[in-house]
Design a protein around this motif. Structure first.
Motif, PDB file in Angstrom:
ATOM      1  N   GLY A  16       0.808  -1.212   0.000  1.00  0.00           N
ATOM      2  CA  GLY A  16       0.000   0.000   0.000  1.00  0.00           C
ATOM      3  C   GLY A  16       0.843   1.264   0.000  1.00  0.00           C
ATOM      4  N   ARG A  17       2.073   1.167   0.491  1.00  0.00           N
ATOM      5  CA  ARG A  17       2.953   2.352   0.529  1.00  0.00           C
ATOM      6  C   ARG A  17       4.426   1.901   0.575  1.00  0.00           C
ATOM      7  N   GLY A  18       5.311   2.872   0.623  1.00  0.00           N
ATOM      8  CA  GLY A  18       6.739   2.604   0.824  1.00  0.00           C
ATOM      9  C   GLY A  18       7.362   1.741  -0.267  1.00  0.00           C
ATOM     10  N   ILE A  19       8.271   0.862   0.144  1.00  0.00           N
ATOM     11  CA  ILE A  19       9.004   0.020  -0.808  1.00  0.00           C
ATOM     12  C   ILE A  19       8.035  -0.883  -1.578  1.00  0.00           C
ATOM     13  N   ILE A  39      -2.675  -4.481   5.055  1.00  0.00           N
ATOM     14  CA  ILE A  39      -3.594  -4.502   6.204  1.00  0.00           C
ATOM     15  C   ILE A  39      -4.395  -3.197   6.297  1.00  0.00           C
ATOM     16  N   SER A  40      -3.857  -2.135   5.704  1.00  0.00           N
ATOM     17  CA  SER A  40      -4.507  -0.833   5.807  1.00  0.00           C
ATOM     18  C   SER A  40      -5.400  -0.580   4.589  1.00  0.00           C
ATOM     19  N   ALA A  41      -6.725  -0.596   4.830  1.00  0.00           N
ATOM     20  CA  ALA A  41      -7.693  -0.461   3.731  1.00  0.00           C
ATOM     21  C   ALA A  41      -7.480   0.833   2.954  1.00  0.00           C
ATOM     22  N   GLY A  63      -5.720  -7.327   3.605  1.00  0.00           N
ATOM     23  CA  GLY A  63      -5.420  -8.620   4.231  1.00  0.00           C
ATOM     24  C   GLY A  63      -4.318  -8.493   5.254  1.00  0.00           C
ATOM     25  N   ASN A  64      -4.301  -9.453   6.170  1.00  0.00           N
ATOM     26  CA  ASN A  64      -3.305  -9.464   7.248  1.00  0.00           C
ATOM     27  C   ASN A  64      -2.435 -10.705   7.079  1.00  0.00           C
ATOM     28  N   VAL A  65      -1.139 -10.496   6.832  1.00  0.00           N
ATOM     29  CA  VAL A  65      -0.250 -11.640   6.563  1.00  0.00           C
ATOM     30  C   VAL A  65      -0.114 -12.599   7.750  1.00  0.00           C
ATOM     31  N   ASN A  90       7.263 -11.170  -0.332  1.00  0.00           N
ATOM     32  CA  ASN A  90       6.943 -10.967   1.080  1.00  0.00           C
ATOM     33  C   ASN A  90       7.630  -9.687   1.538  1.00  0.00           C
ATOM     34  N   ASN A  91       6.879  -8.588   1.461  1.00  0.00           N
ATOM     35  CA  ASN A  91       7.446  -7.268   1.764  1.00  0.00           C
ATOM     36  C   ASN A  91       6.892  -6.675   3.067  1.00  0.00           C
ATOM     37  N   ALA A  92       5.693  -7.095   3.478  1.00  0.00           N
ATOM     38  CA  ALA A  92       5.086  -6.500   4.687  1.00  0.00           C
ATOM     39  C   ALA A  92       6.049  -6.662   5.859  1.00  0.00           C
ATOM     40  N   GLY A  93       6.314  -5.571   6.542  1.00  0.00           N
ATOM     41  CA  GLY A  93       7.240  -5.637   7.666  1.00  0.00           C
ATOM     42  C   GLY A  93       7.017  -4.456   8.586  1.00  0.00           C
ATOM     43  N   ILE A  94       7.337  -4.658   9.850  1.00  0.00           N
ATOM     44  CA  ILE A  94       7.171  -3.582  10.839  1.00  0.00           C
ATOM     45  C   ILE A  94       8.402  -3.513  11.749  1.00  0.00           C
ATOM     46  N   THR A  95       8.522  -2.391  12.437  1.00  0.00           N
ATOM     47  CA  THR A  95       9.539  -2.268  13.496  1.00  0.00           C
ATOM     48  C   THR A  95       8.825  -1.905  14.800  1.00  0.00           C
ATOM     49  N   ASN A 140      11.847 -12.554  -0.574  1.00  0.00           N
ATOM     50  CA  ASN A 140      11.606 -12.095   0.787  1.00  0.00           C
ATOM     51  C   ASN A 140      12.381 -10.801   1.022  1.00  0.00           C
ATOM     52  N   ILE A 141      11.672  -9.746   1.395  1.00  0.00           N
ATOM     53  CA  ILE A 141      12.356  -8.478   1.666  1.00  0.00           C
ATOM     54  C   ILE A 141      12.870  -8.524   3.115  1.00  0.00           C
ATOM     55  N   ALA A 142      14.172  -8.751   3.230  1.00  0.00           N
ATOM     56  CA  ALA A 142      14.814  -8.834   4.547  1.00  0.00           C
ATOM     57  C   ALA A 142      15.339  -7.443   4.909  1.00  0.00           C
ATOM     58  N   GLU A 192       9.191   7.387   3.401  1.00  0.00           N
ATOM     59  CA  GLU A 192       8.525   8.377   4.265  1.00  0.00           C
ATOM     60  C   GLU A 192       9.145   8.364   5.659  1.00  0.00           C
ATOM     61  N   MET A 193       9.516   7.142   6.091  1.00  0.00           N
ATOM     62  CA  MET A 193      10.075   6.965   7.429  1.00  0.00           C
ATOM     63  C   MET A 193      11.402   7.729   7.574  1.00  0.00           C
ATOM     64  N   THR A 194      12.277   7.589   6.575  1.00  0.00           N
ATOM     65  CA  THR A 194      13.607   8.198   6.679  1.00  0.00           C
ATOM     66  C   THR A 194      13.596   9.667   6.231  1.00  0.00           C
TER      67      THR A 194
HETATM   68  P1  NAI Z   1       6.282   0.833   5.389  1.00  0.00           P
HETATM   69  O1  NAI Z   1       5.924   0.866   6.832  1.00  0.00           O
HETATM   70  O2  NAI Z   1       6.315   2.125   4.640  1.00  0.00           O
HETATM   71  O3  NAI Z   1       5.270  -0.155   4.618  1.00  0.00           O
HETATM   72  C1  NAI Z   1       4.945  -1.413   5.128  1.00  0.00           C
HETATM   73  C2  NAI Z   1       3.538  -1.765   4.678  1.00  0.00           C
HETATM   74  O4  NAI Z   1       3.213  -3.047   5.261  1.00  0.00           O
HETATM   75  C3  NAI Z   1       2.471  -0.771   5.179  1.00  0.00           C
HETATM   76  O5  NAI Z   1       1.641  -0.355   4.097  1.00  0.00           O
HETATM   77  C4  NAI Z   1       1.668  -1.578   6.202  1.00  0.00           C
HETATM   78  O6  NAI Z   1       0.292  -1.236   6.262  1.00  0.00           O
HETATM   79  C5  NAI Z   1       1.868  -3.004   5.710  1.00  0.00           C
HETATM   80  N1  NAI Z   1       1.666  -4.000   6.768  1.00  0.00           N
HETATM   81  C6  NAI Z   1       2.082  -3.930   8.053  1.00  0.00           C
HETATM   82  N2  NAI Z   1       1.656  -5.010   8.739  1.00  0.00           N
HETATM   83  C7  NAI Z   1       0.959  -5.806   7.854  1.00  0.00           C
HETATM   84  C8  NAI Z   1       0.266  -7.021   7.969  1.00  0.00           C
HETATM   85  N3  NAI Z   1       0.189  -7.671   9.141  1.00  0.00           N
HETATM   86  N4  NAI Z   1      -0.329  -7.534   6.878  1.00  0.00           N
HETATM   87  C9  NAI Z   1      -0.292  -6.874   5.686  1.00  0.00           C
HETATM   88  N5  NAI Z   1       0.336  -5.681   5.529  1.00  0.00           N
HETATM   89  C10 NAI Z   1       0.960  -5.148   6.609  1.00  0.00           C
HETATM   90  O7  NAI Z   1       7.670   0.065   5.298  1.00  0.00           O
HETATM   91  P2  NAI Z   1       8.843   0.132   4.206  1.00  0.00           P
HETATM   92  O8  NAI Z   1       9.893   1.035   4.691  1.00  0.00           O
HETATM   93  O9  NAI Z   1       8.284   0.338   2.863  1.00  0.00           O
HETATM   94  O10 NAI Z   1       9.416  -1.363   4.323  1.00  0.00           O
HETATM   95  C11 NAI Z   1       8.982  -2.434   3.496  1.00  0.00           C
HETATM   96  C12 NAI Z   1       9.853  -3.645   3.795  1.00  0.00           C
HETATM   97  O11 NAI Z   1      11.224  -3.313   3.576  1.00  0.00           O
HETATM   98  C13 NAI Z   1       9.750  -4.109   5.240  1.00  0.00           C
HETATM   99  O12 NAI Z   1       9.785  -5.519   5.288  1.00  0.00           O
HETATM  100  C14 NAI Z   1      10.993  -3.506   5.882  1.00  0.00           C
HETATM  101  O13 NAI Z   1      11.401  -4.237   7.001  1.00  0.00           O
HETATM  102  C15 NAI Z   1      11.968  -3.612   4.737  1.00  0.00           C
HETATM  103  N6  NAI Z   1      13.107  -2.679   4.838  1.00  0.00           N
HETATM  104  C16 NAI Z   1      12.919  -1.317   4.788  1.00  0.00           C
HETATM  105  C17 NAI Z   1      14.007  -0.458   4.841  1.00  0.00           C
HETATM  106  C18 NAI Z   1      13.846   1.036   4.755  1.00  0.00           C
HETATM  107  O14 NAI Z   1      14.869   1.752   4.807  1.00  0.00           O
HETATM  108  N7  NAI Z   1      12.649   1.563   4.622  1.00  0.00           N
HETATM  109  C19 NAI Z   1      15.382  -0.974   4.984  1.00  0.00           C
HETATM  110  C20 NAI Z   1      15.451  -2.422   5.037  1.00  0.00           C
HETATM  111  C21 NAI Z   1      14.350  -3.219   4.959  1.00  0.00           C
END
Ligand code: NAI
Length: 249
Positions: A16-19, A39-41, A63-65, A90-95, A140-142, A192-194
């Motif tokens: 939905g956003r980011g990478i 997960i975010s509609a 959907g929720n992974v 597999n890109n969904a990830g949180i901190t 897998n996005i690690a 957006e985060m950085t």
């Molecule tokens: P982000 O927070 O901008 O986007 C993550 C997306 O995952 C959001 O749209 C969120 O709603 C969704 N999400 C969260 N929980 C979910 C769930 N349970 N089910 C389905 N969707 C869910 O994050 P960003 O920065 O785009 O990161 C994407 C991936 O890249 C992540 O796995 C992150 O760990 C990894 N990554 C990011 C880096 C960075 O500098 N931004 C560096 C290294 C890895």
């Protein structure tokens, strides 16, 4: 490079956003049928609308992974409507960062659930369809943090290190079915985060990177396009760092 993924169905979680959104854009440009799961509609709706205006074939699911029944139903619907799943990212990830001494058990668990268990669930459900085709690709996005570790991110580092080990195991299990599994480990990526970091902190980060700059989501997308294409057809079980040389091994 003009990639052509015509007729290929690419499923991207957390797109939905980011990478993930950048990945969806890149595969859309490459003429794939792109399926966004998030997960975010609100972000699903916005992302799909934005990419549709560019003329891309893009479809969204909320959907929720971490919910295996939810993912099973979504994947069944994708195969029903769009025919198959050629590639899963597999890109969904949180901190949920904190020093270990202060880290709450729920913050440990939540990061493990989304980053690691979520990838397990999606991989297992997608494998069922890929196995039938005797063809498939999983990315897998690690993170480089899963290789180097990081203070204040023990949960995140463990989840991403686990994801890299998971990648290797799946590559060994799935290889005889012609299903490739690789990890991509981004370093410091402009998102957006950085974007909220001060110029001083960004300059400090950049100094540690041999290429002296942060990466972009497009840099990550380019590697995923290569791995998902026939150009990457002899590559499996690898972790490709997209980090300007920050980690070398
Ligand atoms: P982000 O927070 O901008 O986007 C993550 C997306 O995952 C959001 O749209 C969120 O709603 C969704 N999400 C969260 N929980 C979910 C769930 N349970 N089910 C389905 N969707 C869910 O994050 P960003 O920065 O785009 O990161 C994407 C991936 O890249 C992540 O796995 C992150 O760990 C990894 N990554 C990011 C880096 C960075 O500098 N931004 C560096 C290294 C890895």
């Amino acid at each position: 490079m003009n990639w052509d993924f015509s007729d290929k169905v690419i499923v991207i979680t957390g797109a939905g956003r980011g990478i993930g959104f950048s990945l969806a854009t890149a595969f859309g440009e490459a003429k794939a049928k792109v399926i966004i799961i998030d997960i975010s509609a609100g972000t699903v709706e916005k992302a799909v609308a934005e990419l549709k205006t560019k003329g891309f074939q893009v479809y969204g699911y909320v959907g929720n992974v971490t919910d295996s029944v939810n993912i099973e139903n979504i994947f069944a619907d994708i195969v029903d409507k769009y025919g198959t799943i050629d590639c899963l990212i597999n890109n969904a990830g949180i901190t949920r960062d904190n020093l270990l001494i202060r880290m709450k058990e729920e913050d440990w668990q939540m990061v493990m659930d989304v980053n690691l268990k979520g990838s397990f669930i999606c991989t297992q459900k997608a494998f069922k369809y890929m196995m039938r085709n005797r063809n498939g690709c999983i990315i897998n996005i690690a993170s480089v943090i899963g290789i180097t570790g990081n203070s204040g991110q023990a949960n995140y580092a463990a989840s991403k290190g686990g994801l890299i080990a998971f990648t290797k195991s799946c590559a060994k299990e799935f290889g005889s079915r012609n299903i490739r599994v690789n990890a991509v480990a981004p370093g410091f990526i402009e998102t957006e985060m950085t974007a909220s970091l001060s110029p001083e902190i960004r300059a400090e980060y950049a100094k540690a990177i041999p290429l002296q700059k942060m990466g972009t989501p497009k840099d990550v997308a380019n590697v995923c396009l290569f791995l998902a294409s026939d150009a990457g057809s002899y590559i499996t079980g690898q972790t490709v760092a997209v980090d300007g040389g920050l980690t070398m091994h």
